[in-house]
Design an enzyme around this catalytic site. Structure first.
Site, PDB file in Angstrom:
ATOM      1  N   HIS A   1       0.781  -1.136   0.141  1.00  0.00           N
ATOM      2  CA  HIS A   1      -0.062   0.025  -0.061  1.00  0.00           C
ATOM      3  C   HIS A   1       0.967   1.048  -0.075  1.00  0.00           C
ATOM      4  O   HIS A   1       1.593   1.409  -0.935  1.00  0.00           O
ATOM      5  CB  HIS A   1      -0.879   0.064   1.443  1.00  0.00           C
ATOM      6  CG  HIS A   1      -2.104   0.726   1.126  1.00  0.00           C
ATOM      7  ND1 HIS A   1      -2.438   1.535   0.142  1.00  0.00           N
ATOM      8  CD2 HIS A   1      -3.094   0.969   2.284  1.00  0.00           C
ATOM      9  CE1 HIS A   1      -3.590   2.401   0.464  1.00  0.00           C
ATOM     10  NE2 HIS A   1      -3.925   2.098   1.738  1.00  0.00           N
TER      11      HIS A   1
ATOM     12  N   HIS B   1      -2.547  -2.256  -9.901  1.00  0.00           N
ATOM     13  CA  HIS B   1      -3.726  -1.902  -9.080  1.00  0.00           C
ATOM     14  C   HIS B   1      -4.689  -2.782  -9.072  1.00  0.00           C
ATOM     15  O   HIS B   1      -4.983  -3.290 -10.177  1.00  0.00           O
ATOM     16  CB  HIS B   1      -4.066  -0.215  -9.461  1.00  0.00           C
ATOM     17  CG  HIS B   1      -4.591   0.204  -8.442  1.00  0.00           C
ATOM     18  ND1 HIS B   1      -5.966   0.261  -8.385  1.00  0.00           N
ATOM     19  CD2 HIS B   1      -4.220   1.422  -7.642  1.00  0.00           C
ATOM     20  CE1 HIS B   1      -6.200   1.095  -7.179  1.00  0.00           C
ATOM     21  NE2 HIS B   1      -5.101   1.821  -6.613  1.00  0.00           N
TER      22      HIS B   1
ATOM     23  N   ASP C   1       1.975   5.771  -6.656  1.00  0.00           N
ATOM     24  CA  ASP C   1       3.331   5.705  -5.975  1.00  0.00           C
ATOM     25  C   ASP C   1       4.569   5.770  -6.889  1.00  0.00           C
ATOM     26  O   ASP C   1       5.509   6.085  -6.370  1.00  0.00           O
ATOM     27  CB  ASP C   1       3.423   4.526  -4.900  1.00  0.00           C
ATOM     28  CG  ASP C   1       2.338   4.555  -3.859  1.00  0.00           C
ATOM     29  OD1 ASP C   1       2.006   5.579  -3.365  1.00  0.00           O
ATOM     30  OD2 ASP C   1       1.784   3.842  -3.274  1.00  0.00           O
TER      31      ASP C   1
HETATM   32  C1  LIG Z   1      -1.298  -3.165  -5.914  1.00  0.00           C
HETATM   33  C2  LIG Z   1      -1.381  -4.695  -5.920  1.00  0.00           C
HETATM   34  C3  LIG Z   1      -1.148  -5.131  -4.346  1.00  0.00           C
HETATM   35  C4  LIG Z   1      -2.734  -4.991  -6.812  1.00  0.00           C
HETATM   36  O1  LIG Z   1      -2.975  -6.562  -6.118  1.00  0.00           O
HETATM   37  P1  LIG Z   1      -3.890  -7.604  -6.793  1.00  0.00           P
HETATM   38  O2  LIG Z   1      -5.120  -6.743  -7.113  1.00  0.00           O
HETATM   39  O3  LIG Z   1      -4.072  -8.503  -5.635  1.00  0.00           O
HETATM   40  O4  LIG Z   1      -3.205  -8.172  -7.983  1.00  0.00           O
HETATM   41  P2  LIG Z   1      -2.428  -9.278  -8.344  1.00  0.00           P
HETATM   42  O5  LIG Z   1      -1.307  -9.525  -7.388  1.00  0.00           O
HETATM   43  O6  LIG Z   1      -3.649 -10.494  -8.067  1.00  0.00           O
HETATM   44  O7  LIG Z   1      -2.048  -9.426  -9.795  1.00  0.00           O
HETATM   45  C5  LIG Z   1      -2.394  -9.616 -10.781  1.00  0.00           C
HETATM   46  C6  LIG Z   1      -1.267 -10.229 -11.768  1.00  0.00           C
HETATM   47  O8  LIG Z   1      -0.451  -9.175 -11.968  1.00  0.00           O
HETATM   48  C7  LIG Z   1       0.818  -9.482 -11.557  1.00  0.00           C
HETATM   49  N1  LIG Z   1       1.426  -8.168 -10.849  1.00  0.00           N
HETATM   50  C8  LIG Z   1       0.496  -7.288 -10.000  1.00  0.00           C
HETATM   51  N2  LIG Z   1       1.352  -6.206  -9.621  1.00  0.00           N
HETATM   52  C9  LIG Z   1       2.385  -6.482 -10.053  1.00  0.00           C
HETATM   53  C10 LIG Z   1       3.860  -5.969  -9.822  1.00  0.00           C
HETATM   54  N3  LIG Z   1       3.703  -4.713  -9.116  1.00  0.00           N
HETATM   55  N4  LIG Z   1       4.825  -6.428 -10.265  1.00  0.00           N
HETATM   56  C11 LIG Z   1       4.941  -7.681 -11.114  1.00  0.00           C
HETATM   57  N5  LIG Z   1       3.730  -8.338 -11.173  1.00  0.00           N
HETATM   58  C12 LIG Z   1       2.685  -7.844 -10.693  1.00  0.00           C
HETATM   59  C13 LIG Z   1       0.752 -10.465 -10.443  1.00  0.00           C
HETATM   60  O9  LIG Z   1       1.917 -11.191 -10.386  1.00  0.00           O
HETATM   61  C14 LIG Z   1      -0.427 -11.209 -10.998  1.00  0.00           C
HETATM   62  O10 LIG Z   1       0.118 -12.120 -11.976  1.00  0.00           O
HETATM   63  P3  LIG Z   1      -0.379 -13.719 -12.088  1.00  0.00           P
HETATM   64  O11 LIG Z   1      -1.757 -13.504 -12.462  1.00  0.00           O
HETATM   65  O12 LIG Z   1       0.755 -14.175 -13.251  1.00  0.00           O
HETATM   66  O13 LIG Z   1      -0.146 -14.298 -10.787  1.00  0.00           O
HETATM   67  C15 LIG Z   1      -0.123  -5.372  -6.819  1.00  0.00           C
HETATM   68  O14 LIG Z   1      -0.318  -4.768  -7.872  1.00  0.00           O
HETATM   69  C16 LIG Z   1       1.018  -4.957  -6.348  1.00  0.00           C
HETATM   70  O15 LIG Z   1       1.559  -5.586  -5.261  1.00  0.00           O
HETATM   71  N6  LIG Z   1       1.779  -3.899  -6.589  1.00  0.00           N
HETATM   72  C17 LIG Z   1       3.177  -3.619  -6.071  1.00  0.00           C
HETATM   73  C18 LIG Z   1       3.018  -2.712  -5.066  1.00  0.00           C
HETATM   74  C19 LIG Z   1       2.352  -1.244  -5.249  1.00  0.00           C
HETATM   75  O16 LIG Z   1       2.811  -0.579  -5.918  1.00  0.00           O
HETATM   76  N7  LIG Z   1       1.401  -0.809  -4.155  1.00  0.00           N
HETATM   77  C20 LIG Z   1       0.603   0.410  -4.299  1.00  0.00           C
HETATM   78  C21 LIG Z   1      -0.770   0.541  -4.859  1.00  0.00           C
HETATM   79  S1  LIG Z   1      -1.302   1.749  -5.292  1.00  0.00           S
END
Ligand SMILES: CC(C)(COP(=O)(O)OP(=O)(O)OC[C@H]1O[C@@H](n2cnc3c(N)ncnc32)[C@H](O)[C@@H]1OP(=O)(O)O)[C@@H](O)C(=O)NCCC(=O)NCCS
Length: 375
Positions: A222, A261, A312
């Site tokens: 987050h 996201h 971010d």
């Molecule tokens: C924001 C976040 C938690 C959303 O998570 P979510 O809705 O649960 O999305 P998922 O983790 O299910 O991601 C879906 C797919 O995209 C991939 N993915 C998502 N964000 C990614 C990232 N930042 N880097 C690499 N791969 C990513 C996942 O590995 C997943 O791939 P898969 O289907 O092959 O397993 C996630 O994108 C993330 O961890 N981002 C990095 C942290 C971040 O920037 N947070 C600030 C958010 S405003």
């Protein structure tokens, strides 16, 4: 024991009604109280947008001046909060120090347990006014400097930069920080806002809910992502290193911070502004390196994984170019988001029903009792 309603991570679940903001994830659009965030980022200040969120109307010039004046008068910290910050000067985590200081702020607030709407508004004002002073004071104390008194003549963001550095900032720097807070202000039921609403739904007070919001924001998935994104850019170090870095991260199935996201499938509209700001500030500073690495990383991830930058990612370059310490990036997000948490707490308090979902039980039942001497 299975329940077909189980939804991991509550993705897509509607858990509350809110008239504060609307996100169209498919189109990449965001409105605060019906106003497009693009228009607000272009024309409004952070406090003007806070007023909009809390009073559901754009302020007149006179209303805004009164609002800004009321908040400016609340910037000084009560002595117990400064005492606690002095004791925490060795803390390696400014977010943890902020969480503790906000909790103390609640302890000494004259209306601590009053959750009437009028008291909630006043406490929200004290929080928005006091949190920048907490972060600036913490940073100065850990550098062995005395905290500076707030300057009531300076606007909100300019005053923070002055309290941090002891120098009046340029208009460009103050405007960039102010706009970043505006973009961080409110974003529906994200993890920290949901946390704050759950706390408020027990009829606990404003400061308890905001303290919980800070705790949820701290994590790298987050708010912590803006610090991690900057550390990653420093580690990459050069545009030529972007490709190999992405290859390695994807091969190791590592998340790349500042990308992806839960709601947006198109570009996060906040990233649009922060990208522009990052580019302009980098040009002004004569240091295009971090922006260039960011852009190369963004293009590579979009091409290879369809992943887009979130709020971010470019915020990291904006804050770094402003010369802000990396471990203050997430506290700065908290400062901006506090007014949003407060708006949700007020909405929850006004239309409350306890938030209490269920878990899908995956354990056993009716295990035979074994006396302690026979285990
Ligand atoms: C924001 C976040 C938690 C959303 O998570 P979510 O809705 O649960 O999305 P998922 O983790 O299910 O991601 C879906 C797919 O995209 C991939 N993915 C998502 N964000 C990614 C990232 N930042 N880097 C690499 N791969 C990513 C996942 O590995 C997943 O791939 P898969 O289907 O092959 O397993 C996630 O994108 C993330 O961890 N981002 C990095 C942290 C971040 O920037 N947070 C600030 C958010 S405003």
């Amino acid at each position: 024991m299975t329940d077909s309603n189980t939804n991991k991570g509550l993705a897509g679940v509607v858990a509350a009604e809110s008239s504060l903001s609307f996100i169209d994830g498919g189109e990449g659009r965001l409105w605060y109280r019906g106003y497009d965030v693009h228009a607000l980022a272009k024309h409004a200040s952070y406090l003007e947008s806070v007023y909009l969120l809390w009073y559901d109307a754009l302020p007149t010039a006179a209303e805004l001046a009164v609002f800004e004046g009321l908040l400016a008068a609340e910037r000084e910290l009560p002595p117990p909060v400064l005492d606690v910050l002095a004791r925490l000067s060795d803390s390696k985590s400014p977010m943890a120090a902020l969480r503790t200081a906000v909790s103390v702020l609640g302890q000494v607030d004259p209306e601590a347990d009053d959750i009437t709407h009028e008291a909630d508004l006043r406490k929200a004002g004290r929080l928005v006014a006091g949190m920048p002073t907490i972060v600036a004071a913490f940073d100065r104390i850990r550098r062995g400097l005395d905290p500076l008194d707030p300057d009531a003549d300076l606007p909100h963001a300019a005053n923070f930069l002055y309290m941090l550095t002891g120098e009046r900032p340029s208009e460009t720097a103050a405007r960039a920080l102010d706009t970043s807070w505006l973009l961080y202000l409110e974003h529906g039921l994200n993890a920290s806002t949901f946390t704050a609403r759950v706390v408020a739904s027990t009829l606990a007070d404003m400061h308890s809910a905001v303290t919980a919001g800070i705790s949820a924001l701290k994590g790298p998935l987050h708010g912590g992502a803006n610090e991690k994104a900057m550390q990653m850019l420093l580690e990459i170090g050069a545009t030529e290193a972007v490709g190999p870095y992405v290859d390695r991260a994807l091969a190791e199935k590592r998340k790349i911070m500042g990308f992806g996201h839960r709601v947006y499938r198109a570009e996060d509209p906040r990233a649009t502004h922060l990208r522009r700001m990052a580019e302009a500030l980098s040009e002004d500073a004569g240091e295009p390196r971090w922006f260039e690495i960011s852009k190369a990383l963004e293009d590579t991830l979009l091409e290879r994984k369809g992943l887009r930058a979130n709020v971010d990612f470019y915020c990291a370059t904006v804050y770094y170019t402003l010369g802000l310490p990396i471990d203050l990036f997430t506290p700065l997000f908290a400062i901006g988001r506090t007014a949003g948490w407060a708006a949700h707490v007020m909405e929850q308090h006004m239309h409350n029903r306890l938030i209490r979902p269920r878990a899908e039980y995956t354990g056993e039942l009716d295990r035979p009792w074994v006396p302690i001497d026979r285990r």
